[in-house]
Design a protein around this motif. Structure first.
Motif, PDB file in Angstrom:
ATOM      1  N   ARG A 188       2.905   8.111   4.240  1.00 22.82           N
ATOM      2  CA  ARG A 188       2.459   6.837   4.811  1.00 22.82           C
ATOM      3  C   ARG A 188       3.665   6.178   5.472  1.00 22.82           C
ATOM      4  N   CYS A 220       5.145   3.156   8.241  1.00 18.71           N
ATOM      5  CA  CYS A 220       4.871   1.974   9.046  1.00 18.71           C
ATOM      6  C   CYS A 220       6.062   1.713   9.960  1.00 18.71           C
ATOM      7  N   GLU A 271      -8.893   3.078   4.160  1.00 20.72           N
ATOM      8  CA  GLU A 271      -7.635   2.449   3.725  1.00 20.72           C
ATOM      9  C   GLU A 271      -6.986   1.666   4.864  1.00 20.72           C
ATOM     10  N   ILE A 272      -6.873   2.301   6.026  1.00 14.89           N
ATOM     11  CA  ILE A 272      -6.173   1.583   7.098  1.00 14.89           C
ATOM     12  C   ILE A 272      -6.991   0.395   7.605  1.00 14.89           C
ATOM     13  N   ILE A 290       0.832   1.285  11.416  1.00 16.20           N
ATOM     14  CA  ILE A 290       0.971   2.293  10.365  1.00 16.20           C
ATOM     15  C   ILE A 290       0.387   3.615  10.825  1.00 16.20           C
ATOM     16  N   TYR A 334       3.467   2.024   2.194  1.00 19.03           N
ATOM     17  CA  TYR A 334       3.944   2.543   3.476  1.00 19.03           C
ATOM     18  C   TYR A 334       5.451   2.326   3.614  1.00 19.03           C
ATOM     19  N   PHE A 380      -1.046   7.037   8.734  1.00 21.80           N
ATOM     20  CA  PHE A 380      -1.326   7.665   7.445  1.00 21.80           C
ATOM     21  C   PHE A 380      -1.610   9.136   7.731  1.00 21.80           C
ATOM     22  N   SER A 399      -9.172   7.731   3.965  1.00 23.28           N
ATOM     23  CA  SER A 399      -7.944   7.308   4.640  1.00 23.28           C
ATOM     24  C   SER A 399      -8.257   6.346   5.796  1.00 23.28           C
ATOM     25  N   TRP A 405       0.826  -1.207   0.000  1.00 23.01           N
ATOM     26  CA  TRP A 405       0.000   0.000   0.000  1.00 23.01           C
ATOM     27  C   TRP A 405       0.862   1.260   0.000  1.00 23.01           C
ATOM     28  N   GLY A 448      -4.304   5.868  12.038  1.00 25.26           N
ATOM     29  CA  GLY A 448      -3.374   4.735  12.061  1.00 25.26           C
ATOM     30  C   GLY A 448      -3.813   3.655  13.030  1.00 25.26           C
ATOM     31  N   SER A 462      -3.748  13.277   4.819  1.00 23.62           N
ATOM     32  CA  SER A 462      -4.713  13.186   3.729  1.00 23.62           C
ATOM     33  C   SER A 462      -5.962  13.970   4.098  1.00 23.62           C
TER      34      SER A 462
END
Lengths: 426, 215
Positions: free
Chosen positions: A107, A109, A147-148, A133, A44, A135, A144, A42, A316, A138
């Protein structure tokens, strides 16, 4: 009792810390590999930060209970410093310090140990190995967060974790309920603390005194509920913008994740809140039926990085590797064959080391034995070897003991090497 | 994972009260009453495994997931501070945690605190005692005893005791007088963090039945 060793011979470790041996590390590494692969796919990038930070940085925005968990020292100039208690704050600090606005979103991690003080009486661990992670930056909050969550679910599925649940909460929902209840700051703080520890009895007693009907609805709304529609029905009478907005937000997450067939593991639970003042939106926790603690958690913390000089939104999560490892039923380790070569010494070193090198080129793990042992076979089995190899005096032939099938053969060295090569091809 | 839920029930003075509430709530308690020497009984009718344990161990069993839920006195929860969720007040099994000293010794104890800046307190609840005196800004020496705390002042081990009392009878018998009430303890229903989420349907069904019979 306790008299087996002299005092000076007893080696100790501070409580709550432990050593980890190869067997466990191998499995953990495999888990981290699976997690790391998803992070990487992704986009990160892995970061690592110092274990020690200034206490004033590490305790930014955290509640008193959390401050009690810091392990503190003094720096050479007398400044208080602490071991990090998680990675979210160091990554926020790093972002505020080093990232420019035009580089956003970023991003990150990490895989790292964090440290938290605990009670010596209970002997609870003080080190937490986490993978996570962040993020950052954004502008699209919903996407977002989605996404996580997808990354998290992918990882849990990839690890073959059965019976897990992700509890979703939203700090706005609770704050909206506070508004609806018309609570003052002091009461909010009190109730917040009770919700953090899930003391529903104290909550009921406190809220019922204020307004019995509202208290009943309040308590119902902060129970775990897998059907989002039911919650919708329950809040229909509450005309608080924060409540409806945050519920709509959770609904959108449900609808997108359900569209991807990821909805089954979701539970709504608005009692999920944390003792930090920088969490601003979605909050979530991961549970698994065999593990009696939360194996991971995450959420949106738009208020945190501002404290380090860059006002940007962020979201995150972190997974506890120890607990995740325990929750994973079976870990498929990549099986390399392993061979123990017996009787390597000064005289045959050139031939045997060369032979071992050729095997290693084929990815075979080769352990050399330099000493005489009464029970080679037992030793080799203990080391999980597939084959025990012994060179004949002529150094042209080898005696091979197959430990798994309990068979012994004598072969030419060249023939054996060819066999191992072919085996690898197949 | 097995279906149904596991429930920790405390031995001792809360046991009968728990059985009574369970039976009034419509659960089959015959096995609990009959096998009162067994530490674990299964009620097939309700799919409930009962684990009978010492009161101080109930929150431990629940925290570590040996049981999904349990019945525990608030005094035990406050003393042990286990990571469990407190779901319901059964409003039963009421006890008071009080501070007491020998009759006629109150002034003496106060004088001692003024003079020496510290007194000794005997208790089976050292954690509660520490928090209580901390909150009052008092400096005391806490002595943990495992039983017969009421004897401590007469034996000269301690100036005061912090102990549990239901009727005040034991205090009276040991020539003690109550100085302050620390708090009132009732029985609570507690749940394991994970079970609360994973088995919420079962737990809430159970809880609602119990709720119906408590006032």
């Amino acid at each position: 009792m306790f008299e087996n060793k002299k005092d000076s011979q007893i080696v100790r470790l501070p409580f709550g810390l432990r050593d980890i041996f190869p067997f466990e590390i191998e499995e953990r590494n495999r888990i981290k590999e699976i997690i790391g692969r998803e992070f990487k796919l992704w986009g990160y990038g892995e970061v690592y930060t110092p274990v020690i930070e200034y206490t004033k940085n590490i305790s930014v925005g955290v509640g008193k209970n959390w401050k009690d968990k810091l392990i503190n020292f003094f720096d050479i100039d007398g400044s208080p410093v602490s071991l990090r208690t998680d990675m979210t704050i160091p990554v926020a600090r790093l972002t505020g310090m080093r990232i420019k606005r035009n580089q956003l979103p970023v991003r990150f991690c990490y895989f790292a140990d964090s440290f938290r003080q605990s009670d010596i009486q209970k002997g609870v661990r003080r080190v937490y190995n986490q993978a996570g992670i962040e993020f950052i930056g954004s502008a699209n909050t919903l996407m977002s967060d989605i996404e996580i969550l997808i990354i998290l679910i992918n990882i849990l599925n990839e690890l073959n974790l059965h019976d897990y649940k992700i509890g979703l909460g939203h700090i706005g929902f609770i704050e909206g309920l506070f508004d609806w209840f018309e609570l003052d700051l002091k009461d909010r703080e009190h109730i917040r603390k009770k919700i953090v520890v899930k003391d529903f009895v104290a909550l009921e007693n406190f809220l019922s005194r204020k307004n019995k009907n509202k208290a009943e609805i309040f308590l119902k709304l902060i129970q775990p509920e897998s059907s989002i529609e039911k919650i919708s029905d329950m809040v229909s009478g509450i005309k608080e913008q924060k409540v409806t907005k945050s519920l709509d937000y959770i609904k959108e997450i449900y609808s997108i994740l359900e569209g991807l067939d990821y909805g089954r593991c979701l539970v709504t639970d608005f009692s999920i809140i944390r003792d930090f003042d920088y969490y601003t939106g979605l909050l979530f926790e991961i549970y698994q039926s065999d593990i009696t603690d939360i194996i991971g958690s995450g959420g949106r913390y738009d208020g945190l990085i501002k404290k380090f000089g860059l006002d940007v939104p962020a979201t995150g999560f972190a997974l506890d590797i120890d607990l995740t490892h325990k929750a994973v039923n079976e870990i498929e380790l990549k099986e390399n064959s392993k061979i123990l070569i017996k009787g390597v010494n000064n005289d045959n070193a050139v031939e045997l080391l060369g032979f071992a090198g050729k095997l290693r080129d084929e990815g075979v793990i080769v352990e050399l034995s330099f000493e005489d042992m009464p029970d080679y076979e037992g030793f080799a089995k203990e080391k999980n070897c597939d084959l025990l190899v012994e060179f004949k005096k002529d150094l042209k032939n080898v005696k091979i003991k197959d430990l798994k099938n309990n068979m012994t053969k004598v072969k030419k060295v060249t023939e054996f090497l060819k066999e191992m090569k072919d085996e690898k091809r197949n | 994972m097995k279906k149904g839920i596991k429930i920790a029930i405390p031995k001792g003075y809360l046991f009968d009260m728990c059985v009574d509430i369970l039976s009034r709530a419509g659960f089959e308690v015959k096995s609990l009453v009959e096998n009162n020497r067994k530490l674990s009984v299964y009620s097939g009718e309700d799919s409930i495994q009962y684990i009978i344990s010492r009161p101080m161990d109930v929150p431990v069993y629940v925290e570590y997931g040996a049981c999904d839920i349990g019945f525990s006195g608030k005094d035990v929860l406050m003393e042990k501070e286990n990571k469990v969720y407190e779901l319901l007040d059964l409003k039963n099994g009421e006890c008071r945690i009080v501070l007491a000293t020998l009759k006629g010794h109150l002034d003496k104890v106060k004088e001692k605190y003024r003079h020496f800046g510290s007194i000794r307190v005997a208790t089976s609840y050292p954690n509660i005692a520490k928090k209580y005196f901390d909150s009052k800004g008092m400096q005391v020496e806490i002595i943990k005893l495992y039983g017969s705390v009421e004897l401590a002042p007469a034996l000269g081990i301690a100036d005061e005791i912090l102990d549990i009392t239901a009727t005040g009878k034991t205090l009276e018998e040991n020539n003690l007088m109550e100085m302050e009430e620390v708090f009132i303890s009732t029985t609570r229903m507690i749940a394991n963090i994970t079970s609360y989420r994973i088995k919420y349907d079962l737990i809430s069904k159970f809880m609602n039945k119990i709720k119906n019979v408590i006032k």
